[in-house]
Design a protein around this motif. Sequence first.
Motif, PDB file in Angstrom:
ATOM      1  N   ARG A 152      11.531  16.585 -26.212  1.00 22.07           N
ATOM      2  CA  ARG A 152      11.198  16.248 -27.587  1.00 22.07           C
ATOM      3  C   ARG A 152      10.675  17.482 -28.305  1.00 22.07           C
ATOM      4  O   ARG A 152      10.047  18.364 -27.694  1.00 22.07           O
ATOM      5  CB  ARG A 152      10.147  15.130 -27.644  1.00 22.07           C
ATOM      6  CG  ARG A 152       8.746  15.527 -27.213  1.00 22.07           C
ATOM      7  CD  ARG A 152       7.795  14.362 -27.279  1.00 22.07           C
ATOM      8  NE  ARG A 152       6.438  14.725 -26.876  1.00 22.07           N
ATOM      9  CZ  ARG A 152       5.395  14.821 -27.690  1.00 22.07           C
ATOM     10  NH1 ARG A 152       5.552  14.544 -28.980  1.00 22.07           N
ATOM     11  NH2 ARG A 152       4.195  15.155 -27.240  1.00 22.07           N
ATOM     12  N   TYR A 154       8.337  18.321 -31.697  1.00 19.46           N
ATOM     13  CA  TYR A 154       7.374  17.575 -32.490  1.00 19.46           C
ATOM     14  C   TYR A 154       6.595  18.494 -33.425  1.00 19.46           C
ATOM     15  O   TYR A 154       6.479  19.703 -33.209  1.00 19.46           O
ATOM     16  CB  TYR A 154       6.406  16.815 -31.582  1.00 19.46           C
ATOM     17  CG  TYR A 154       5.638  17.691 -30.621  1.00 19.46           C
ATOM     18  CD1 TYR A 154       4.397  18.220 -30.957  1.00 19.46           C
ATOM     19  CD2 TYR A 154       6.162  18.000 -29.358  1.00 19.46           C
ATOM     20  CE1 TYR A 154       3.694  19.025 -30.081  1.00 19.46           C
ATOM     21  CE2 TYR A 154       5.469  18.801 -28.474  1.00 19.46           C
ATOM     22  CZ  TYR A 154       4.239  19.313 -28.841  1.00 19.46           C
ATOM     23  OH  TYR A 154       3.551  20.118 -27.971  1.00 19.46           O
ATOM     24  N   GLN A 181       0.421  13.954 -34.007  1.00 21.48           N
ATOM     25  CA  GLN A 181       1.762  14.403 -33.648  1.00 21.48           C
ATOM     26  C   GLN A 181       2.819  13.459 -34.213  1.00 21.48           C
ATOM     27  O   GLN A 181       2.595  12.241 -34.298  1.00 21.48           O
ATOM     28  CB  GLN A 181       1.924  14.496 -32.128  1.00 21.48           C
ATOM     29  CG  GLN A 181       1.107  15.586 -31.473  1.00 21.48           C
ATOM     30  CD  GLN A 181       1.385  15.694 -29.975  1.00 21.48           C
ATOM     31  OE1 GLN A 181       2.090  14.869 -29.392  1.00 21.48           O
ATOM     32  NE2 GLN A 181       0.828  16.720 -29.341  1.00 21.48           N
ATOM     33  N   ARG A 182       3.974  14.050 -34.555  1.00 19.62           N
ATOM     34  CA  ARG A 182       5.117  13.266 -35.017  1.00 19.62           C
ATOM     35  C   ARG A 182       6.381  13.887 -34.441  1.00 19.62           C
ATOM     36  O   ARG A 182       6.606  15.095 -34.588  1.00 19.62           O
ATOM     37  CB  ARG A 182       5.183  13.254 -36.542  1.00 19.62           C
ATOM     38  CG  ARG A 182       6.319  12.408 -37.114  1.00 19.62           C
ATOM     39  CD  ARG A 182       6.220  12.353 -38.621  1.00 19.62           C
ATOM     40  NE  ARG A 182       6.337  13.684 -39.211  1.00 19.62           N
ATOM     41  CZ  ARG A 182       7.502  14.262 -39.519  1.00 19.62           C
ATOM     42  NH1 ARG A 182       8.656  13.654 -39.251  1.00 19.62           N
ATOM     43  NH2 ARG A 182       7.506  15.469 -40.067  1.00 19.62           N
ATOM     44  N   ASN A 183       7.195  13.071 -33.762  1.00 18.58           N
ATOM     45  CA  ASN A 183       8.413  13.583 -33.147  1.00 18.58           C
ATOM     46  C   ASN A 183       9.457  13.908 -34.210  1.00 18.58           C
ATOM     47  O   ASN A 183       9.732  13.114 -35.111  1.00 18.58           O
ATOM     48  CB  ASN A 183       8.985  12.567 -32.169  1.00 18.58           C
ATOM     49  CG  ASN A 183       8.152  12.453 -30.902  1.00 18.58           C
ATOM     50  OD1 ASN A 183       7.362  13.343 -30.581  1.00 18.58           O
ATOM     51  ND2 ASN A 183       8.316  11.361 -30.170  1.00 18.58           N
ATOM     52  N   THR A 190       3.941  10.455 -28.210  1.00 23.06           N
ATOM     53  CA  THR A 190       3.047  11.359 -28.930  1.00 23.06           C
ATOM     54  C   THR A 190       1.655  11.282 -28.307  1.00 23.06           C
ATOM     55  O   THR A 190       1.321  10.315 -27.622  1.00 23.06           O
ATOM     56  CB  THR A 190       2.979  10.992 -30.417  1.00 23.06           C
ATOM     57  OG1 THR A 190       2.510   9.640 -30.551  1.00 23.06           O
ATOM     58  CG2 THR A 190       4.353  11.120 -31.066  1.00 23.06           C
TER      59      THR A 190
END
Length: 491
Positions: A152, A154, A181-183, A190
């Motif tokens: 991922r 992020y 956090q945001r993917n 997250t």
Amino acid sequence: MPRLSWPLAGLLLAGTMLAATPAFAQQTVNETPTFQEPLDPLVQATGSETPDMTALPGAETTASTGALSDPALTGDQAEALSEAASDNDAIRRTASEGERLNLREGSADATRSNFGDPYEPTGIRVGTFVLRPSITQSIGHERTKAGSTTRRTYSQTGFRGSLTSDWSRHQLIINAEGIYQRNISGTGETEPQARIDSDLRLDLSDDTIANLTAGYSFEREDSADPNAVDGASAQSGVHGFTAGARVQRDFGVIRGTIGAEIDREVYGSVKLANGGKLSLSDRNFTEGTLTGRVGFELSPALIPYLEASIGRSIYDEKRDSLGYERSSSTVVGRAGVEIDLGEKLRGDLGMGYRRSAFDDSRLKSIAALALDGTLTWSPQRGTELRLGLATAIEPSTTAGESGYVSYATTAELTHELRENLVARLSGAYTWRDFRSSGSADQNVYLVGTGLTWDLNRWLALTGDVSYELTSQSRGSDTGVTRAGIGLVLRR
């Protein structure tokens, strides 16, 4: 004529000497001033309470000591000026360095000592407090290998701040930090975090100090934790609340401390892979601990001590979802030493015994050797090594299992490559010992490195790389690789 010429020449010479005497005397007075019993040499010399030392007539500063040398000053006056200059330099250095220990020496032109660290944030004055905030925006990539491999990318936003009082007596310190956090792409959990702590120090007397503390924390339970739910798309969020009070008093060379603390943990629901939710409210508990310590001051830098504490944890629900009573009682005893050698070495190390007994007779008691403490060592200016030890007894959520003993060690080395470039190297090891059950022990290894480049007081660039491995004798290992780069805005 020849008889009159010699008397006339003598009269002319005498007149010339008499005419030159006032000018010569005036020049001598200007070059060598006299002091009429001054109240303060600084005020007498410059007419100001905060003078520029280099503005004194004929004064020169030595490169090695910063002392003033003026052949026109008397011994007492020169000594007073030198002491005042040293005190002013010390105050400036203390104000600019803050909490940082054993900084590098200033440059030859004394830029840092005169004007403070040019890369140290100055903070914001808020009444009688000083606020030092910072915001970090970074992009990271994570690769997780646990049987299959997931990746991922992020976006991570972090904040950090401290609010410190500027009172003549007592002190209040509030620290806060958080991560969101945001993917951007890929799949993976997250890892949001938040924490705020406050400490109010009350100077009750010269020998008695009281501290009142409170705090809140939030984090998501690690998927590699033994109590995590298998196959969940998002683990439970854990809320922590703390409050405590501590009083310390010196009785000559004897130092006594007594404190009480209350901790509470609240677990949120787990998001399952099929879209459903699983409540973990049966894991919510409140724990109270009472601690006493007696130390003997061999010297201001070395204080050995004996410490004992008792604690009681009570779960909101008497029995968990599997029918076990997880409430327990804990006793701890240890001996240790407090070390304070100034900027070179300081810390607190202790070793002892910890035991937890559960209310449910089907759950075995857990006893362990306890190793706890922190140590900060600065072998040279600009280099600092922090070491930590922690022992904890963690309850289990598995039927018939009491829990496990967690031994954790941490190390972090920071070094100033340049005045505005700091390198970091960190490592950690955790051993989860399941001595009261048939579960396999776990070993968690973590290593990381990073750089911080200060562009100025308000802007910095950061970069970090780390690798974490969770291994056990039975089952597959889990490896997590992380890398990120970010921009820090601070004040």
